[in-house]
Design an enzyme around this catalytic site. Structure first.
Site, PDB file in Angstrom:
ATOM      1  CG  PHE A 126      69.782  -3.348 -17.959  1.00 13.04           C
ATOM      2  CD1 PHE A 126      70.436  -2.904 -19.092  1.00 13.04           C
ATOM      3  CD2 PHE A 126      70.420  -4.251 -17.128  1.00 13.04           C
ATOM      4  CE1 PHE A 126      71.710  -3.361 -19.397  1.00 13.04           C
ATOM      5  CE2 PHE A 126      71.690  -4.712 -17.429  1.00 13.04           C
ATOM      6  CZ  PHE A 126      72.339  -4.266 -18.568  1.00 13.04           C
ATOM      7  CG  ASP A 197      68.131   0.353 -12.421  1.00 17.65           C
ATOM      8  OD1 ASP A 197      69.043   1.198 -12.333  1.00 17.65           O
ATOM      9  OD2 ASP A 197      68.336  -0.850 -12.653  1.00 17.65           O
ATOM     10  CE1 TYR A 222      78.424  -1.001 -14.662  1.00 14.46           C
ATOM     11  CE2 TYR A 222      78.365  -1.931 -12.474  1.00 14.46           C
ATOM     12  CZ  TYR A 222      77.898  -1.905 -13.764  1.00 14.46           C
ATOM     13  OH  TYR A 222      76.914  -2.767 -14.147  1.00 14.46           O
ATOM     14  CE  LYS A 223      75.526   0.669 -16.286  1.00 17.40           C
ATOM     15  NZ  LYS A 223      74.219   0.067 -16.110  1.00 17.40           N
ATOM     16  NE  ARG A 371      74.801   1.793 -24.648  1.00 16.58           N
ATOM     17  CZ  ARG A 371      74.745   1.295 -23.421  1.00 16.58           C
ATOM     18  NH1 ARG A 371      73.656   1.415 -22.699  1.00 16.58           N
ATOM     19  NH2 ARG A 371      75.783   0.682 -22.894  1.00 16.58           N
TER      20      ARG A 371
HETATM   21  C1  LIG Z   1      74.065  -1.310 -15.977  1.00 18.58           C
HETATM   22  C2  LIG Z   1      72.747  -1.647 -15.432  1.00 18.58           C
HETATM   23  C3  LIG Z   1      72.599  -2.621 -14.461  1.00 18.58           C
HETATM   24  C4  LIG Z   1      73.785  -3.443 -14.070  1.00 18.58           C
HETATM   25  O1  LIG Z   1      73.584  -4.237 -12.976  1.00 18.58           O
HETATM   26  P1  LIG Z   1      74.820  -4.988 -12.322  1.00 18.58           P
HETATM   27  O2  LIG Z   1      74.217  -5.794 -11.255  1.00 18.58           O
HETATM   28  O3  LIG Z   1      75.772  -3.944 -11.873  1.00 18.58           O
HETATM   29  O4  LIG Z   1      75.478  -5.809 -13.382  1.00 18.58           O
HETATM   30  C5  LIG Z   1      71.344  -2.817 -13.905  1.00 18.58           C
HETATM   31  N1  LIG Z   1      70.277  -2.101 -14.325  1.00 18.58           N
HETATM   32  C6  LIG Z   1      70.391  -1.157 -15.285  1.00 18.58           C
HETATM   33  C7  LIG Z   1      69.213  -0.371 -15.699  1.00 18.58           C
HETATM   34  C8  LIG Z   1      71.622  -0.918 -15.872  1.00 18.58           C
HETATM   35  O5  LIG Z   1      71.736  -0.014 -16.832  1.00 18.58           O
END
Ligand SMILES: *Cc1c(COP(=O)(O)O)cnc(C)c1O
Length: 412
Positions: A126, A197, A222-223, A371
């Site tokens: 990401f 991650d 939050y996911k 998605r």
């Molecule tokens: C959603 C997501 C994030 C989001 O990071 P935030 O700091 O909460 O915005 C980070 N890494 C991955 C792999 C994600 O899918």
């Protein structure tokens, strides 16, 4: 064998997780397939946040840090996440955002391998993770560099100069699942550490950080954990590194004695040194309500349902939408996927907008990915039937050609 709505109803009837659907606020007429981006609202979260506001903040004011143990929330909630990711309760704490936790964990890992100068990642990671790594290398004065390779070339890129292998377990676009055990072992065999991650893993299927020997991990609240928009994230540090891990952000909450108000920083022992500032209690309360919905969930059942929902979606798209031009972008085998299924289509963005207008909420990721995320706690097999039926109507009527679906919003 043809799949019918009756097939889906039978699958729902046999689903041990079906009951947990009622613990969420989900609007009637909506099929929500975006829990991989923002989990649904747990009913308990509304009540508990209101209670913390009115009873605790409103009446007990600052005493609440002690009498309602607000101060213990990051560790207490971290321990609830630990069970979902195969960690000890003392190895996880809730704090900050995933981006910030990447920064903290990455710095700690680099300090543990001072003679090595490469952060290795893949191009399925990401972007924020890669950006944080780039920012950190600049801050360190270009002594280190970030190397990004295709996922298939990770093993061969693991050379003796790699300090840390930093990967996201599930590719946010395709849902492709990395082999955490094998890649962690490959990193260790070359003397490197691992940073995982779990943004698209935690709460979607069981993770086994301890079993894989993972060194560091981070993830999103939050996911699939349903903690609410911008919920605090989590960070895992294996017990063996906790004494020596150097957290780069010296905040008072990570200090050994925050209320001694010493002028000099001295890190707390254990995972607590990864805290920085004052815990956000309202957000933490919502996150804890989300996590409590996992308390009596058997994690194997979570995995089985997640896989079955994806398998059903793929089978139904094949059955109902042959010739539509939607190309499967995810692994066909459930064991090789996270909890999402993605398709490529050159008109992906307006197709998704037309689908959302019909009450089926997924999302779009540039350049051409549609998605669909399957949160096993609240998505039903009948939902999958409904989603594919609406997708079929969008494609058959070429609804995506309408101008209103082609205008890009700020968030896709
Ligand atoms: C959603 C997501 C994030 C989001 O990071 P935030 O700091 O909460 O915005 C980070 N890494 C991955 C792999 C994600 O899918």
């Amino acid at each position: 064998m043809t799949i019918t709505p009756q097939t889906c109803r039978e699958m729902d009837a046999a689903d041990p997780l079906a009951r947990s659907h009622d613990a969420f606020v989900l609007p009637a007429g909506i099929v929500y397939l975006d829990g991989n981006s923002l989990g649904a609202l747990p009913k308990q979260a509304e009540e508990r946040v209101r209670a913390v506001m009115t009873q605790q903040w409103g009446k007990d004011l600052i005493k609440s840090w002690n009498v309602h143990d607000w101060i213990g929330a990051p560790a207490r909630i971290g321990a609830k996440i630990a069970r979902l990711i195969g960690a000890k309760p003392s190895e996880v704490v809730v704090a900050d955002s995933t981006s910030l936790n990447v920064f903290k964990a990455l710095h700690a890992a680099l300090c543990l391998r001072p003679e090595r100068r490469v952060i290795l990642s893949d191009d399925g990671n990401f972007p924020t993770d890669l950006y944080m790594a780039q920012g950190l290398t600049e801050l360190l004065g270009a002594t280190h560099r970030l190397k990004i390779v295709p996922p298939g070339e990770i093993a061969s890129a693991l050379t003796e100069d790699v300090a840390v292998l930093m990967l996201t377990e599930v590719d946010y676009r395709t849902g492709r699942l990395h082999d955490m055990a094998a890649l962690t072992k490959a990193a260790h065999d070359k003397g490197a550490l691992s940073l995982w991650d779990l943004a698209h893993s935690a709460g979607a299927f069981p993770v086994d950080l301890n079993g894989c020997g993972a060194d560091f991990a981070v993830g999103c609240g939050y996911k699939y954990l349903n903690g609410g928009p911008g919920a605090p994230a989590f960070i895992y540090v294996a017990e063996r590194w906790q004494g020596s891990a150097e957290q780069p952000l010296f905040g008072w909450m990570g200090h050994d004695a925050p209320f001694a108000f010493d002028l000099d920083y001295r890190p707390r022992p254990g995972i607590a040194r990864f805290l920085v500032g004052t815990p956000p209690m309202l957000s933490l309360t919502a996150l804890e309500a989300g996590l409590d919905l996992f308390a009596d969930v058997e994690l194997g059942a979570l995995r089985r349902k997640s896989g079955a929902l994806g398998d059903l979606f793929i089978a139904l798209v094949e059955q109902e939408l042959a010739g539509s031009g939607l190309a499967l972008a995810s692994p066909r085998q459930a064991a090789e996927r996270g909890s999402q299924v993605s398709y490529r289509h050159p008109e992906g963005y307006p197709i998704m907008q037309a689908l959302i207008a019909r009450g089926v909420i997924g999302d779009f990721r540039a350049p051409d990915i549609l998605r669909f995320g399957f949160a096993p706690l609240y998505v039903s097999f009948t939902d999958i039937w409904g989603a594919v039926a609406q997708l079929k109507a969008v494609m058959a009527g070429q609804e995506w050609q309408k101008p209103e679906f082609r205008r890009r919003a700020a968030v896709t």
